[in-house]
Design a protein around this motif. Structure first.
Motif, mmCIF file in Angstrom:
data_model
loop_
_atom_site.group_PDB
_atom_site.id
_atom_site.type_symbol
_atom_site.label_atom_id
_atom_site.label_comp_id
_atom_site.label_asym_id
_atom_site.label_seq_id
_atom_site.Cartn_x
_atom_site.Cartn_y
_atom_site.Cartn_z
ATOM 1 N N ILE A 49 0.846 -1.194 0.000
ATOM 2 C CA ILE A 49 0.000 0.000 0.000
ATOM 3 C C ILE A 49 0.886 1.249 0.000
ATOM 4 O O ILE A 49 0.602 2.236 -0.701
ATOM 5 N N ALA A 50 1.970 1.201 0.759
ATOM 6 C CA ALA A 50 2.895 2.338 0.815
ATOM 7 C C ALA A 50 3.512 2.600 -0.556
ATOM 8 O O ALA A 50 3.650 3.765 -0.978
ATOM 9 N N MET A 51 3.889 1.538 -1.251
ATOM 10 C CA MET A 51 4.448 1.704 -2.599
ATOM 11 C C MET A 51 3.428 2.337 -3.533
ATOM 12 O O MET A 51 3.747 3.224 -4.341
ATOM 13 N N TYR A 52 2.180 1.893 -3.413
ATOM 14 C CA TYR A 52 1.106 2.446 -4.237
ATOM 15 C C TYR A 52 0.940 3.939 -3.956
ATOM 16 O O TYR A 52 0.841 4.761 -4.878
ATOM 17 N N LEU A 53 0.914 4.303 -2.669
ATOM 18 C CA LEU A 53 0.760 5.703 -2.300
ATOM 19 C C LEU A 53 1.957 6.540 -2.735
ATOM 20 O O LEU A 53 1.816 7.688 -3.178
ATOM 21 N N TYR A 54 3.146 5.952 -2.633
ATOM 22 C CA TYR A 54 4.367 6.671 -3.016
ATOM 23 C C TYR A 54 4.351 6.992 -4.509
ATOM 24 O O TYR A 54 4.646 8.114 -4.934
ATOM 25 N N GLN A 55 3.985 5.975 -5.299
ATOM 26 C CA GLN A 55 3.964 6.174 -6.743
ATOM 27 C C GLN A 55 2.828 7.101 -7.171
ATOM 28 O O GLN A 55 2.957 7.853 -8.141
ATOM 29 N N GLU A 56 1.720 7.035 -6.449
ATOM 30 C CA GLU A 56 0.569 7.867 -6.784
ATOM 31 C C GLU A 56 0.828 9.336 -6.483
ATOM 32 O O GLU A 56 0.240 10.231 -7.110
ATOM 33 N N ARG A 57 1.727 9.597 -5.535
ATOM 34 C CA ARG A 57 2.002 10.972 -5.110
ATOM 35 C C ARG A 57 3.468 11.339 -5.343
ATOM 36 O O ARG A 57 4.160 11.817 -4.455
ATOM 37 N N MET A 58 3.926 11.071 -6.542
ATOM 38 C CA MET A 58 5.317 11.346 -6.873
ATOM 39 C C MET A 58 5.653 12.834 -6.778
ATOM 40 O O MET A 58 6.818 13.215 -6.652
ATOM 41 N N ASN A 59 4.639 13.662 -6.856
ATOM 42 C CA ASN A 59 4.880 15.100 -6.732
ATOM 43 C C ASN A 59 5.404 15.487 -5.353
ATOM 44 O O ASN A 59 5.900 16.603 -5.149
ATOM 45 N N LEU A 60 5.282 14.553 -4.391
ATOM 46 C CA LEU A 60 5.772 14.814 -3.037
ATOM 47 C C LEU A 60 7.164 14.218 -2.792
ATOM 48 O O LEU A 60 7.669 14.266 -1.680
ATOM 49 N N SER A 61 7.766 13.640 -3.830
ATOM 50 C CA SER A 61 9.031 12.917 -3.650
ATOM 51 C C SER A 61 10.177 13.816 -3.183
ATOM 52 O O SER A 61 11.184 13.329 -2.664
ATOM 53 N N SER A 62 10.044 15.121 -3.376
ATOM 54 C CA SER A 62 11.107 16.032 -2.925
ATOM 55 C C SER A 62 11.105 16.226 -1.410
ATOM 56 O O SER A 62 12.072 16.715 -0.840
ATOM 57 N N TYR A 63 10.010 15.817 -0.763
ATOM 58 C CA TYR A 63 9.928 15.929 0.693
ATOM 59 C C TYR A 63 10.616 14.723 1.349
ATOM 60 O O TYR A 63 10.350 13.575 0.991
ATOM 61 N N ALA A 64 11.480 15.000 2.317
ATOM 62 C CA ALA A 64 12.261 13.931 2.951
ATOM 63 C C ALA A 64 11.382 12.897 3.641
ATOM 64 O O ALA A 64 11.716 11.703 3.688
ATOM 65 N N GLU A 65 10.224 13.317 4.174
ATOM 66 C CA GLU A 65 9.363 12.393 4.906
ATOM 67 C C GLU A 65 8.509 11.522 3.983
ATOM 68 O O GLU A 65 7.860 10.586 4.442
ATOM 69 N N HIS A 66 8.507 11.864 2.691
ATOM 70 C CA HIS A 66 7.715 11.067 1.736
ATOM 71 C C HIS A 66 8.578 9.907 1.239
ATOM 72 O O HIS A 66 9.210 9.962 0.182
ATOM 73 N N ASN A 67 8.625 8.865 2.036
ATOM 74 C CA ASN A 67 9.401 7.676 1.666
ATOM 75 C C ASN A 67 8.641 6.431 2.092
ATOM 76 O O ASN A 67 7.644 6.501 2.823
ATOM 77 N N LEU A 68 9.093 5.270 1.640
ATOM 78 C CA LEU A 68 8.360 4.016 1.871
ATOM 79 C C LEU A 68 8.274 3.668 3.349
ATOM 80 O O LEU A 68 7.257 3.145 3.808
ATOM 81 N N SER A 69 9.328 3.933 4.097
ATOM 82 C CA SER A 69 9.327 3.578 5.525
ATOM 83 C C SER A 69 8.253 4.356 6.281
ATOM 84 O O SER A 69 7.471 3.779 7.056
ATOM 85 N N ASN A 70 8.194 5.662 6.060
ATOM 86 C CA ASN A 70 7.198 6.477 6.755
ATOM 87 C C ASN A 70 5.784 6.134 6.320
ATOM 88 O O ASN A 70 4.861 6.073 7.140
ATOM 89 N N LEU A 71 5.596 5.909 5.025
ATOM 90 C CA LEU A 71 4.273 5.571 4.523
ATOM 91 C C LEU A 71 3.815 4.215 5.061
ATOM 92 O O LEU A 71 2.642 4.044 5.428
ATOM 93 N N THR A 72 4.743 3.263 5.104
ATOM 94 C CA THR A 72 4.394 1.941 5.647
ATOM 95 C C THR A 72 3.956 2.059 7.100
ATOM 96 O O THR A 72 2.967 1.448 7.529
ATOM 97 N N TRP A 73 4.690 2.860 7.871
ATOM 98 C CA TRP A 73 4.349 3.061 9.281
ATOM 99 C C TRP A 73 2.975 3.708 9.424
ATOM 100 O O TRP A 73 2.176 3.307 10.267
ATOM 101 N N GLU A 74 2.681 4.683 8.589
ATOM 102 C CA GLU A 74 1.387 5.353 8.661
ATOM 103 C C GLU A 74 0.250 4.382 8.335
ATOM 104 O O GLU A 74 -0.815 4.419 8.966
ATOM 105 N N VAL A 75 0.471 3.522 7.349
ATOM 106 C CA VAL A 75 -0.550 2.535 6.985
ATOM 107 C C VAL A 75 -0.780 1.556 8.126
ATOM 108 O O VAL A 75 -1.923 1.226 8.474
ATOM 109 N N LEU A 76 0.300 1.073 8.725
ATOM 110 C CA LEU A 76 0.184 0.144 9.847
ATOM 111 C C LEU A 76 -0.555 0.768 11.016
ATOM 112 O O LEU A 76 -1.402 0.141 11.658
#
Length: 243
Positions: A49-76
């Motif tokens: 799910i985190a990978m899906y969200l990361y790819q869906e919101r690539m416009n946020l990739s410049s933000y340091a907190e927008h990464n798979l680890s943080n997204l995975t934690w938020e989903v959990l």
């Protein structure tokens, strides 16, 4: 969004169908990843799910907190917080509830016959039992009746249940507390020593798990390894409780 379904004959761990605003996840819970490695299905699904969200919101990739680890934690945290967190309070109450249920079942099965075990109470156990009487508004002058009827067992510390288990393990097995039966019979063909050893293995296994709960409850240990061990002991003992 997610949908989880077993795929019994699939060689894959997971199959994913992605659509705009929708992610469908099919998981094979019979895969060795789960059955042999004991790894978390929640973490695996959350990572997808985190990978899906990361790819869906690539416009946020410049933000340091927008990464798979943080997204995975938020989903959990949003989807499986209660099931993945090892909470001291939750495990403590689970252990207390299970021990209380075991104590109650032993008392119900023994009835007045429990009176014969009263004298096995240690001084410290009697002190704890007396405190429990007072906390529950029970007049100490009724101790004789409580002993004769066996109702005193409802107020003994959990350590006394372990004493009973060690002295009379047959009080706990064969549907009395747990469904498992102690090994018996077949001595003529198998030999007395083999049957005795099988019986002792079962007793030792349950004594270890029961002891884990009681030591934890008495000492209130909060270390992560202890909480994990106690949680597994609770799951094992509760699963085998007689319905």
């Amino acid at each position: 969004m997610k949908q989880i379904t077993n795929i019994r004959k699939s060689v894959c761990i997971m199959a994913i169908r992605k659509e705009i605003g929708n992610l469908t996840v099919f998981v094979d819970f019979s895969h060795p990843y789960f059955t042999k490695c004991g790894l978390s299905k929640e973490q695996m699904i959350a990572s997808e799910i985190a990978m899906y969200l990361y790819q869906e919101r690539m416009n946020l990739s410049s933000y340091a907190e927008h990464n798979l680890s943080n997204l995975t934690w938020e989903v959990l945290q949003s989807g499986w917080k209660d099931s993945i967190e090892i909470s001291y309070d939750s495990i403590y109450h689970d252990a207390e509830d299970l021990l209380t249920e075991i104590r109650q079942r032993v008392g119900d099965n023994l009835g007045a016959e429990a009176s014969v075990y009263f004298d096995e109470l240690l001084i410290e156990q009697k002190k704890q039992m007396t405190s429990s009487f007072l906390q529950n508004g029970i007049d100490l002058s009724s101790i004789g009746e409580l002993k004769d009827t066996g109702r005193y067992l409802s107020y003994v510390p959990f350590s006394f249940i372990l004493t009973l288990f060690r002295d009379e393990p047959d009080l706990f097995f064969g549907g009395k507390v747990w469904k498992t039966s102690l090994a018996s019979g077949g001595e003529e063909l198998l030999g007395h020593d083999i049957v005795t050893q099988a019986r002792e293995k079962i007793i030792q296994q349950y004594e270890n798990y029961l002891g884990d709960l009681i030591i934890f409850h008495e000492n209130k240990y909060s270390g992560m390894l202890t909480l994990q061990r106690v949680s597994l002991s609770i799951a094992f003992l509760r699963k085998d409780l007689t319905a």
